[in-house]
Design a protein around this motif. Structure first.
Motif, PDB file in Angstrom:
ATOM      1  N   GLN A   1       0.832  -1.202   0.000  1.00 51.99           N
ATOM      2  CA  GLN A   1       0.000   0.000   0.000  1.00 51.99           C
ATOM      3  C   GLN A   1       0.870   1.256   0.000  1.00 51.99           C
ATOM      4  OE1 GLN A   1      -2.694   0.676   3.336  1.00 51.99           O
ATOM      5  NE2 GLN A   1      -4.277   1.226   1.857  1.00 51.99           N
ATOM      6  N   VAL A   2       1.924   1.247   0.798  1.00 52.41           N
ATOM      7  CA  VAL A   2       2.852   2.383   0.830  1.00 52.41           C
ATOM      8  C   VAL A   2       3.496   2.574  -0.542  1.00 52.41           C
ATOM      9  CG1 VAL A   2       5.039   3.213   1.799  1.00 52.41           C
ATOM     10  CG2 VAL A   2       3.263   2.309   3.312  1.00 52.41           C
ATOM     11  N   ALA A   3       3.916   1.485  -1.163  1.00 55.58           N
ATOM     12  CA  ALA A   3       4.533   1.573  -2.489  1.00 55.58           C
ATOM     13  C   ALA A   3       3.550   2.137  -3.514  1.00 55.58           C
ATOM     14  CB  ALA A   3       5.035   0.201  -2.929  1.00 55.58           C
ATOM     15  N   GLN A   4       2.293   1.690  -3.463  1.00 51.34           N
ATOM     16  CA  GLN A   4       1.280   2.215  -4.381  1.00 51.34           C
ATOM     17  C   GLN A   4       1.050   3.700  -4.131  1.00 51.34           C
ATOM     18  OE1 GLN A   4      -1.921  -0.465  -3.489  1.00 51.34           O
ATOM     19  NE2 GLN A   4      -1.207  -2.018  -4.929  1.00 51.34           N
TER      20      GLN A   4
ATOM     21  N   GLY B   1       3.228   5.814  -2.902  1.00 50.21           N
ATOM     22  CA  GLY B   1       4.406   6.523  -3.395  1.00 50.21           C
ATOM     23  C   GLY B   1       4.349   6.721  -4.904  1.00 50.21           C
ATOM     24  N   THR B   2       3.869   5.703  -5.600  1.00 45.16           N
ATOM     25  CA  THR B   2       3.713   5.806  -7.053  1.00 45.16           C
ATOM     26  C   THR B   2       2.702   6.897  -7.401  1.00 45.16           C
ATOM     27  OG1 THR B   2       4.299   3.492  -7.373  1.00 45.16           O
ATOM     28  CG2 THR B   2       3.029   4.541  -9.139  1.00 45.16           C
TER      29      THR B   2
ATOM     30  N   CYS C   1       4.767  19.633  -7.853  1.00 47.14           N
ATOM     31  CA  CYS C   1       4.704  20.779  -6.941  1.00 47.14           C
ATOM     32  C   CYS C   1       5.264  20.466  -5.554  1.00 47.14           C
ATOM     33  CB  CYS C   1       3.262  21.256  -6.794  1.00 47.14           C
ATOM     34  SG  CYS C   1       2.530  21.838  -8.339  1.00 47.14           S
ATOM     35  N   HIS C   2       5.001  19.256  -5.049  1.00 44.11           N
ATOM     36  CA  HIS C   2       5.375  18.886  -3.683  1.00 44.11           C
ATOM     37  C   HIS C   2       6.641  18.042  -3.652  1.00 44.11           C
ATOM     38  CE1 HIS C   2       1.519  20.026  -1.747  1.00 44.11           C
ATOM     39  NE2 HIS C   2       0.996  19.706  -2.914  1.00 44.11           N
ATOM     40  N   ALA C   3       7.441  18.235  -2.608  1.00 45.81           N
ATOM     41  CA  ALA C   3       8.504  17.277  -2.310  1.00 45.81           C
ATOM     42  C   ALA C   3       7.789  16.053  -1.758  1.00 45.81           C
ATOM     43  CB  ALA C   3       9.475  17.849  -1.283  1.00 45.81           C
ATOM     44  N   VAL C   4       7.923  14.914  -2.414  1.00 43.65           N
ATOM     45  CA  VAL C   4       7.195  13.731  -1.993  1.00 43.65           C
ATOM     46  C   VAL C   4       8.087  12.725  -1.273  1.00 43.65           C
ATOM     47  CG1 VAL C   4       5.400  13.995  -3.751  1.00 43.65           C
ATOM     48  CG2 VAL C   4       7.410  12.580  -4.244  1.00 43.65           C
ATOM     49  N   GLY C   5       9.368  13.009  -1.177  1.00 38.23           N
ATOM     50  CA  GLY C   5      10.291  12.106  -0.497  1.00 38.23           C
ATOM     51  C   GLY C   5      10.642  12.589   0.900  1.00 38.23           C
TER      52      GLY C   5
ATOM     53  N   GLN D   1      -6.461   5.660   0.279  1.00 38.83           N
ATOM     54  CA  GLN D   1      -5.838   4.958   1.409  1.00 38.83           C
ATOM     55  C   GLN D   1      -4.365   4.679   1.147  1.00 38.83           C
ATOM     56  OE1 GLN D   1      -8.303   5.889   3.707  1.00 38.83           O
ATOM     57  NE2 GLN D   1      -6.910   4.442   4.613  1.00 38.83           N
ATOM     58  N   SER D   2      -4.020   4.358  -0.088  1.00 38.89           N
ATOM     59  CA  SER D   2      -2.613   4.132  -0.423  1.00 38.89           C
ATOM     60  C   SER D   2      -1.813   5.414  -0.264  1.00 38.89           C
ATOM     61  CB  SER D   2      -2.485   3.600  -1.851  1.00 38.89           C
ATOM     62  OG  SER D   2      -3.033   2.311  -1.944  1.00 38.89           O
ATOM     63  N   LEU D   3      -2.366   6.528  -0.709  1.00 37.66           N
ATOM     64  CA  LEU D   3      -1.664   7.803  -0.562  1.00 37.66           C
ATOM     65  C   LEU D   3      -1.505   8.160   0.909  1.00 37.66           C
ATOM     66  CD1 LEU D   3      -0.272  10.058  -2.050  1.00 37.66           C
ATOM     67  CD2 LEU D   3      -2.469  11.176  -2.337  1.00 37.66           C
ATOM     68  N   ILE D   4      -2.533   7.911   1.708  1.00 40.36           N
ATOM     69  CA  ILE D   4      -2.438   8.184   3.147  1.00 40.36           C
ATOM     70  C   ILE D   4      -1.406   7.270   3.786  1.00 40.36           C
ATOM     71  CG2 ILE D   4      -3.693   7.995   5.337  1.00 40.36           C
ATOM     72  CD1 ILE D   4      -6.117   9.162   3.759  1.00 40.36           C
ATOM     73  N   ALA D   5      -1.370   6.013   3.393  1.00 39.58           N
ATOM     74  CA  ALA D   5      -0.351   5.092   3.928  1.00 39.58           C
ATOM     75  C   ALA D   5       1.039   5.612   3.591  1.00 39.58           C
ATOM     76  CB  ALA D   5      -0.550   3.689   3.368  1.00 39.58           C
ATOM     77  N   TYR D   6       1.214   6.119   2.380  1.00 38.10           N
ATOM     78  CA  TYR D   6       2.511   6.674   1.996  1.00 38.10           C
ATOM     79  C   TYR D   6       2.853   7.888   2.862  1.00 38.10           C
ATOM     80  CZ  TYR D   6       6.300   8.722  -0.597  1.00 38.10           C
ATOM     81  OH  TYR D   6       7.524   9.252  -0.924  1.00 38.10           O
ATOM     82  N   LEU D   7       1.880   8.782   3.050  1.00 41.16           N
ATOM     83  CA  LEU D   7       2.113   9.966   3.904  1.00 41.16           C
ATOM     84  C   LEU D   7       2.497   9.539   5.311  1.00 41.16           C
ATOM     85  CD1 LEU D   7      -0.823  12.269   2.749  1.00 41.16           C
ATOM     86  CD2 LEU D   7       1.609  12.503   2.187  1.00 41.16           C
ATOM     87  N   LYS D   8       1.813   8.538   5.851  1.00 40.95           N
ATOM     88  CA  LYS D   8       2.121   8.058   7.192  1.00 40.95           C
ATOM     89  C   LYS D   8       3.514   7.439   7.246  1.00 40.95           C
ATOM     90  CE  LYS D   8      -0.963   6.473   9.965  1.00 40.95           C
ATOM     91  NZ  LYS D   8      -0.847   7.557  10.922  1.00 40.95           N
TER      92      LYS D   8
END
Length: 108
Positions: free
Chosen positions: A27-30, A32-33, A42-46, A97-104
């Motif tokens: 989910q985190v990988a999805q 991140g993608t 626009c955003h720093a995503v790392g 939910q995948s994007l939220i998992a990545y943010l978390k």
């Protein structure tokens, strides 16, 4: 009286359940993608580096502004505002939910 829950509210509730490590990692990988495809312009995503657009907060800092779990409904219904010039994004509940998992995952 029958209680009605929005799809986003159900997604938030499910996000609070413990995930098996492999499912969480997927989910985190999805997420991140999705972040790299839709948000990195626009955003720093790392974990490091500035945002390409100075008014767009780095994703790693979003949890300091508000609980990222609360973004589920906005992501599913369509974010219309955020920073000046932010385009509208709408994700299906699984994508949200995948994007939220990545943010978390960036909170660590």
């Amino acid at each position: 009286m029958r209680a009605h829950l929005s799809l986003a509210a159900v997604a938030v509730a499910l996000s609070l359940l413990p995930w098996p490590a492999g499912a969480w990692d997927r989910q985190v990988a999805q997420g991140g993608t999705l972040a790299r495809a839709h948000c990195a312009r626009c955003h720093a995503v790392g974990r490091t580096g500035p945002s390409p657009l100075s008014v767009a907060p780095p994703f790693r800092d979003l949890h300091t502004r508000y609980p990222v779990e609360e973004l589920a409904e906005a992501l599913a219904e369509g974010i219309r505002t955020g920073h000046p010039g932010m385009p509208e994004f709408r994700f299906d509940p699984d994508q949200a939910q995948s994007l939220i998992a990545y943010l978390k995952s960036l909170e660590r």
